[in-house]
Scaffold this active site. Sequence first.
Site, PDB file in Angstrom:
ATOM      1  CD  GLN A 228      -8.599   9.586  -2.771  1.00 40.26           C
ATOM      2  OE1 GLN A 228      -7.943   8.644  -2.412  1.00 40.26           O
ATOM      3  NE2 GLN A 228      -8.047  10.714  -3.203  1.00 40.26           N
TER       4      GLN A 228
ATOM      5  CG  HIS B 135       7.079  13.227   0.968  1.00 39.56           C
ATOM      6  ND1 HIS B 135       6.346  13.851   1.945  1.00 39.56           N
ATOM      7  CD2 HIS B 135       6.177  12.661   0.124  1.00 39.56           C
ATOM      8  CE1 HIS B 135       5.059  13.690   1.688  1.00 39.56           C
ATOM      9  NE2 HIS B 135       4.928  12.982   0.598  1.00 39.56           N
TER      10      HIS B 135
ATOM     11  CG  ASP C  64       1.333  15.044  -0.322  1.00 41.26           C
ATOM     12  OD1 ASP C  64       2.544  15.240  -0.529  1.00 41.26           O
ATOM     13  OD2 ASP C  64       0.837  13.911  -0.282  1.00 41.26           O
TER      14      ASP C  64
ATOM     15  CG  ASP D  83      -7.203   6.028 -13.077  1.00 42.37           C
ATOM     16  OD1 ASP D  83      -6.167   5.758 -12.451  1.00 42.37           O
ATOM     17  OD2 ASP D  83      -8.148   5.237 -13.222  1.00 42.37           O
TER      18      ASP D  83
ATOM     19  CG  ASP E  78       3.435  10.001  -2.632  1.00 36.32           C
ATOM     20  OD1 ASP E  78       3.237   9.178  -1.714  1.00 36.32           O
ATOM     21  OD2 ASP E  78       3.477  11.237  -2.449  1.00 36.32           O
TER      22      ASP E  78
ATOM     23  CG  ASP F  67      -3.112   2.429   3.066  1.00 35.54           C
ATOM     24  OD1 ASP F  67      -1.999   1.914   3.097  1.00 35.54           O
ATOM     25  OD2 ASP F  67      -3.540   3.191   3.953  1.00 35.54           O
TER      26      ASP F  67
END
Length: 272
Positions: free
Chosen positions: A26, A56, A80, A130, A148, A151
């Site tokens: 990404q 969160h 994150d 994955d 989490d 998009d």
Amino acid sequence: MWFVEKYDGIGLMIEGEKIFEKDGLQKIEIFSTKLGKMLVIDGKIQFSEADEKFYHEMLVHVPMLLHPEPKKVLIVGGGDGGAAREALKHEVESIKLVEIDENVIEACKKYIGIDEGALNDERVEIIIEDGIEFVKNCKEKFDVIIVDGSDPDAVSKPLISRDFYSRCSEIGEIFVTQSQSPFMQQEYFEAILKNSSPFSWRRIYLSFMPTYPSGMWSFMVASRHKISFRIEEIEKRYEERGIQTIHYTPRLHLASFTLPKWVEEIVKKYIE
Ligand code: SPD
């Protein structure tokens, strides 16, 4: 420079300086802005330091406080570390964090640090895989599964599929996922509602997230059996577990399930 997140003639502009960029699975960018550091993946804002707790805390404490004793947690995505940080505020024994893109973890640890050490906590096991493959082959069961993702238009697309929800309903007691903006992303919102029917109990709740499209953000909490809750019980668990928050409260927990009429009407098409 101005970062612009564009949606079919509507955009959100935030001024800042780009401090990191990496192209891999990404495109990851980090900006320094008036809202603090801001993570952008494939052109979409994931959070700013100023508002990430709004997201969160609501993503994590709603499902965690619905469970009487959440010990084993699975987080899909969340590289994150913000969701892991919040989950560790409960008396958890273990968290498996399954993130598809190692670059997200490395960049966030080095340039942002919202995990506040959670990504190095001994109770947190990081698995680079994955999420859909992980749940397919998983032999374990979890008290709470937290999704989490980014998009669902690229690597996160399978995370809104029926197969994924079906498998999660088998291995998780309580499941939660962020479910996009009902106002700006109604197609995604409806796809989530449509595909998540393997859960026999599902509820939508809302929160305010200033750096997400329209600011109105939704979440879906689900289970394979009915979950009923009373505010007194949620308040008791919140107090007993000593949870410290800046946005979430048990009162907000309850209120966030009261939906505007037009959202209720979309939801009713899929949930009786
Ligand atoms: N439009 C952005 C949606 C992003 C949701 N996930 C955010 C990840 C933060 N941990």
